[in-house]
Design a protein around this motif. Structure first.
Motif, mmCIF file in Angstrom:
data_model
loop_
_atom_site.group_PDB
_atom_site.id
_atom_site.type_symbol
_atom_site.label_atom_id
_atom_site.label_comp_id
_atom_site.label_asym_id
_atom_site.label_seq_id
_atom_site.Cartn_x
_atom_site.Cartn_y
_atom_site.Cartn_z
ATOM 1 N N GLN A 325 47.358 -1.797 -9.553
ATOM 2 C CA GLN A 325 48.539 -0.667 -9.833
ATOM 3 C C GLN A 325 47.831 0.261 -10.757
ATOM 4 O O GLN A 325 47.183 0.242 -11.891
ATOM 5 C CB GLN A 325 49.734 -1.265 -10.315
ATOM 6 N N ILE A 326 48.141 1.786 -10.198
ATOM 7 C CA ILE A 326 47.609 2.779 -10.950
ATOM 8 C C ILE A 326 48.255 3.173 -12.253
ATOM 9 O O ILE A 326 47.499 3.966 -13.316
ATOM 10 C CB ILE A 326 47.526 4.019 -10.278
ATOM 11 N N MET A 327 49.471 2.817 -12.425
ATOM 12 C CA MET A 327 50.195 3.127 -13.789
ATOM 13 C C MET A 327 51.054 1.942 -13.920
ATOM 14 O O MET A 327 51.891 1.435 -13.262
ATOM 15 C CB MET A 327 50.812 4.514 -13.436
ATOM 16 N N TYR A 328 51.878 2.041 -15.513
ATOM 17 C CA TYR A 328 52.839 1.150 -15.721
ATOM 18 C C TYR A 328 53.849 1.676 -16.377
ATOM 19 O O TYR A 328 53.215 2.550 -17.238
ATOM 20 C CB TYR A 328 52.124 -0.310 -16.164
ATOM 21 N N LEU A 336 58.447 1.496 -11.299
ATOM 22 C CA LEU A 336 58.779 3.079 -11.672
ATOM 23 C C LEU A 336 59.459 3.947 -10.525
ATOM 24 O O LEU A 336 58.789 4.838 -10.187
ATOM 25 C CB LEU A 336 57.574 3.645 -12.184
ATOM 26 N N PRO A 337 60.652 3.498 -9.861
ATOM 27 C CA PRO A 337 61.133 3.984 -8.842
ATOM 28 C C PRO A 337 61.305 5.547 -9.318
ATOM 29 O O PRO A 337 61.921 5.701 -10.464
ATOM 30 C CB PRO A 337 62.512 3.488 -8.722
ATOM 31 N N VAL A 360 53.312 5.349 -8.076
ATOM 32 C CA VAL A 360 52.730 3.984 -8.650
ATOM 33 C C VAL A 360 52.239 3.172 -7.505
ATOM 34 O O VAL A 360 51.472 2.244 -7.454
ATOM 35 C CB VAL A 360 53.970 3.461 -9.227
ATOM 36 N N ASN A 361 52.629 3.630 -6.508
ATOM 37 C CA ASN A 361 52.466 2.688 -4.854
ATOM 38 C C ASN A 361 51.264 3.047 -4.416
ATOM 39 O O ASN A 361 50.885 2.490 -3.509
ATOM 40 C CB ASN A 361 53.373 2.776 -4.042
ATOM 41 N N GLN A 362 50.371 4.245 -4.904
ATOM 42 C CA GLN A 362 49.245 4.774 -4.188
ATOM 43 C C GLN A 362 48.202 3.898 -4.312
ATOM 44 O O GLN A 362 47.901 3.025 -5.344
ATOM 45 C CB GLN A 362 48.773 6.378 -4.658
ATOM 46 N N LEU A 363 46.883 3.584 -3.659
ATOM 47 C CA LEU A 363 45.602 3.171 -3.837
ATOM 48 C C LEU A 363 44.749 4.081 -4.454
ATOM 49 O O LEU A 363 44.643 5.273 -3.674
ATOM 50 C CB LEU A 363 45.404 2.532 -2.453
ATOM 51 N N GLN A 364 44.324 3.910 -5.559
ATOM 52 C CA GLN A 364 43.407 4.998 -6.254
ATOM 53 C C GLN A 364 42.303 3.934 -6.711
ATOM 54 O O GLN A 364 42.373 3.337 -7.934
ATOM 55 C CB GLN A 364 44.166 5.464 -7.172
ATOM 56 N N LEU A 365 40.991 3.953 -6.019
ATOM 57 C CA LEU A 365 39.999 3.044 -6.266
ATOM 58 C C LEU A 365 39.275 3.821 -7.416
ATOM 59 O O LEU A 365 38.707 2.574 -8.268
ATOM 60 C CB LEU A 365 39.077 3.210 -5.240
#
Length: 611
Positions: A325-328, A336-337, A360-365
Motif C-alpha cells: 500500500q502506498i500510504m497509511y 483512508l476513505p 491509497v488504493n493505487q498501484l505505485q511500484l
C-alpha cells in the motif's frame, strides 16, 4: 513551457484569506498549527495531525474557525523563529509601541500529561504601549459540530461531542456567542498568556500563569536546540538546511515514528481548481526519503523510529507478499476513505475540500525502491537490519522480480489511465540493486542469480524503451515522447552516470521544456493527461532534484545559481509548499516534507561539488 492562467479570486476574497506562504508552523510532534503573519491561527487539528480541524479558516474564512491575536491598531508585522527552535514569533510594529506574540507547543515527551496537547500564546510589549485584541473561535470537526461555551473556575471551556478545549488567560476573557474574546493593553515590559488545552479523558483544566509559560518556553527552547545540536551539517547553507530539518522533525508523529507528507489538507495546487488533496498521512515514498535526509544530517533516532513504524504497523511484517500500500495513517491504519466536505468553500474558493485519500488504493511500484533504499541506508549508517527484516526484504524483492513490468499510476498519482512509467521501473531497479548490496555487504542469503537477472532486465528495458530517439531524452513512459521531471532521479539513484551522453542530452531537454527560472514543472498535463481538470505550478521537489543533477553533471555554477534562486521562492521563514505558482506564490499543501528533504540533499551534494 509556460503556465496557464489561474482562476483568480475576487479582491474581496483575497482580503478574507491569508496566503498559504504567509504562515509559520508550530507543533509538538503530535499535531501542528499554522500561524499567519497577522497573528491568527487558522489551521489546527487537535490532538493529532489527521484529527478534524478546530481552526480551519485556511479552508473557509467564515465557517472554518480561528484564533485571532493581534495588535488592535494599524501595525506592520514580521515573523521569525526563535533561533534554532520551532518557536514562532510574530512582531507588531505600531506608532506607539512594538509587541510580539510567541507561539509554541510545549514538548512534553513521555510525561503523564502527554495527552494535554497544550498550545501557548505568550504576548509581550517590548517598546512603548500597545493595545491587543484576541478572539478564540473554534469550529469543531471541520465546522460540522455544534459546541457550547461556559466559564468554569476562571477558564473558558468549549465543549463539542468529540472534543473539549479549555482556554486559560492571564487577562479577562468574555464569552461572545460561540466564541471567547478580549481586548487589553500592555505597557513596555508587560506580558499576557493564553493557553489552549485539550481536556477530558483524565486531563483536567489547568491555568497557565505567566511564570509557568516562561518556564515552558525555556524548556521548549532547550529541547529544540538540544535536538538540532546533533546535526553534522556544517556547509554553506546551514540556516536553510537546519530549518528544513526542524520542519521535518515537526512533521514526525512521535507516538509511532510516522512522518506525514504535510500537516494540511486541500490547499489548492491551482487557485480555484480541483487539485486539492489530503496530505496528513504517511506516504511510504515521502517518509523513506525523509529518513534518507535525516540520516545525512546524523539524526539516526528518527530513522530508527520510522523503521520501527514500518515493522510494527505497515509493510515489513504483514504485506511482504505485495503489492504494498502506498500510504497509511499515522497510527498504521490502512483505510483512508476519501470524502468531500461540501459545506467548506476551500482556500480562496478552491473546492472541493477533501479528507482522506483514495490514492491509497493505487498501484505505485516506485515505493519498493524508496523503501528498500531507505533500509539499505539505515543498515549502512544506522544499525544493522534484523534477520526478520531481511527475510521480509527478500520477499519484497521476489515480488518486484515478478511484477516490475506492470503498468501503474506512477509517482504523481495520476487519476487517468495506468502506464509503464520509467520512474516506476527505475525504482524497481533500485529495490533489487540495493537489496543485492545489503546481501553482499552482510553476507546474507539471497537468490543473487534471479535478482541479478531481474536487475539487468529492468536496466535494458529502460535503456531501450525509456529512451526517445526523437527527443534525444529519457521520457515519462513507454510508447510516448513526453518529458517528465521524475527522470532526474536516474543519476541520483545511481542508475546512470551523471555525465553519460544520453543523460546530458536528457538534462538539456528538461531544461528547455520544463524549466522556468530554476523552477521545474513535473510534466505538461496537456501532452500527458492525468485525469484532472486545470493546470498546476512548478513542483519544488523537482527544482531541487534539478540542482542536484546539475551539480553531479559538473555544471556547478548553474547548479549554484539555480539553488540560490530556489531559496528566494521559500517563504519568509524558509518554508516551502508543494508548488510555486506563475507569479511566485506558493500553492499546495504546506509545508511539504518532500520539498524540504530534497533541499537538504541538494545542499549536501552542491557543497561537495563546490569543495
Amino acid at each position: 513551457m509556460t503556465a496557464g492562467v489561474s482562476l483568480r479570486p475576487s479582491k474581496a476574497d483575497e482580503l478574507r484569506y491569508t496566503p498559504i506562504a504567509e504562515h509559520g508552523m508550530i507543533g509538538d510532534m503530535r499535531t501542528a498549527a499554522l500561524v499567519g503573519t497577522n497573528g491568527t491561527i487558522d489551521w489546527y487539528c487537535c490532538a493529532r495531525f489527521d484529527a478534524p480541524s478546530v481552526f480551519g479558516a485556511l479552508l473557509d474564512a467564515d465557517r472554518g474557525g480561528s484564533f485571532q491575536l493581534a495588535a488592535d491598531v494599524p501595525a506592520r508585522t514580521k515573523q521569525f523563529y526563535f533561533p534554532d527552535t520551532n518557536i514562532l514569533i510574530t512582531r507588531f510594529f505600531a506608532d506607539n509601541g512594538v509587541g510580539e506574540v510567541q507561539d509554541f507547543m510545549p514538548i512534553v515527551g513521555d510525561s503523564r500529561e502527554a495527552d494535554r496537547h497544550r498550545l501557548i500564546r505568550r504576548v509581550l510589549c517590548v517598546r512603548g504601549s500597545l493595545p491587543f485584541i484576541a478572539r478564540v473561535a473554534p469550529r469543531f470537526d471541520y465546522g460540522r459540530s455544534v459546541h457550547t461555551v461556559s466559564s468554569q473556575q476562571g477558564q473558558i471551556v468549549f465543549d463539542s461531542p468529540g472534543l473539549s478545549l479549555a482556554l486559560s488567560s492571564s487577562v479577562p476573557v468574555e464569552i461572545d456567542g460561540p466564541d471567547a474574546c478580549c481586548a487589553f493593553t500592555l505597557d513596555e515590559g508587560d506580558a499576557a498568556v493564553f493557553a489552549l488545552d485539550r481536556i477530558g479523558d483524565g486531563v483536567e483544566p489547568r491555568a497557565c500563569p505567566l511564570m509557568e509559560a516562561e518556564d515552558l518556553f525555556g524548556a521548549t527552547v532547550r529541547y529544540w536546540r538540544g535536538w538540532l545540536s546533533q546535526s553534522r551539517y556544517r556547509g554553506r547553507w546551514r540556516e536553510m538546511v537546519h530549518r528544513s530539518a526542524l520542519t521535518l522533525k515537526l512533521l514526525t508523529y512521535a507516538p509511532t515514528g510516522a512522518i506525514v507528507a504535510a500537516p494540511t489538507t486541500s490547499l489548492p495546487e491551482q487557485i480555484g481548481g480541483e487539485r486539492n488533496w489530503d496530505y496528513r498521512y504517511v506516504w511510504v515514498r515521502d517518509a523513506a526519503f525523509c529518513v534518507y535526509a535525516l540520516l545525512r544530517l546524523g539524526f539516526t533516532d528518527e530513522a530508527k523510529a520510522f523503521v520501527r513504524f514500518l515493522s510494527q504497523n505497515v509493510c515489513l511484517t504483514e504485506c511482504a507478499e505485495g503489492p504494498l500500500q502506498i500510504m497509511y495513517g499515522i497510527d498504521g491504519r490502512s483505510e483512508l476513505p476519501e470524502e468531500e466536505l461540501l459545506h467548506l468553500e476551500g482556500h480562496l474558493g478552491s473546492s472541493p475540500v477533501r479528507i482522506g485519500n483514495d490514492a491509497v488504493n493505487q498501484l505505485q511500484l516506485d515505493i519498493y525502491g524508496a523503501l528498500i533504499d531507505s533500509l539499505y541506508l539505515y543498515d549502512k549508517w544506522g544499525e544493522p537490519l534484523s534477520s526478520e527484516h531481511w527475510d521480509t526484504i527478500g520477499k519484497l524483492v521476489d515480488w518486484v522480480c515478478d511484477n516490475w513490468d506492470q503498468p501503474d499510476e506512477g509517482i504523481w498519482e495520476t487519476r487517468g489511465k495506468t502506464q509503464n512509467f520509467l520512474y516506476s521501473q527505475l525504482m524497481c531497479w533500485v529495490a533489487v540493486e540495493r537489496a543485492m548490496r545489503i546481501a553482499a555487504h552482510r553476507g546474507l542469503p539471497a537468490d543473487m542469480v534471479r535478482w541479478g537477472k531481474a536487475r539487468d532486465t529492468i536496466y535494458r528495458r529502460i535503456m531501450d524503451r525509456g529512451w526517445s530517439s526523437k527527443r534525444q531524452a529519457f521520457v515519462q513512459h513507454e510508447g510516448d515522447d513526453v518529458l517528465d521531471a521524475s527522470v532526474l532521479m536516474m543519476p541520483l539513484a545511481k542508475f546512470i552516470s551523471p555525465t553519460d551522453p544520453k543523460w546530458l542530452s536528457t538534462l538539456d531537454a528538461l531544461g528547455e521544456e520544463l524549466v522556468s527560472d530554476s523552477l521545474l514543472y513535473r510534466y505538461d498535463p496537456r501532452s500527458s493527461p492525468d485525469g484532472l481538470r486545470g493546470e498546476e505550478g512548478t513542483f519544488s521537489i523537482c527544482s531541487f532534484w534539478y540542482v542536484e543533477a546539475l551539480s553531479r553533471a559538473g555544471r556547478v555554477d548553474e547548479a549554484r545559481l539555480a539553488f540560490e534562486k530556489m531559496l528566494t521562492y521559500g517563504n519568509h521563514l524558509g518554508l516551502y509548499a508543494e508548488e510555486i505558482g506563475r507569479t511566485g506564490e506558493q500553492t499546495g499543501n504546506f509545508p511539504q516534507a518532500f520539498t524540504h528533504l530534497a533541499l537538504i540533499s541538494a545542499a549536501f551534494n552542491l557543497d561537495r561539488a563546490l569543495g
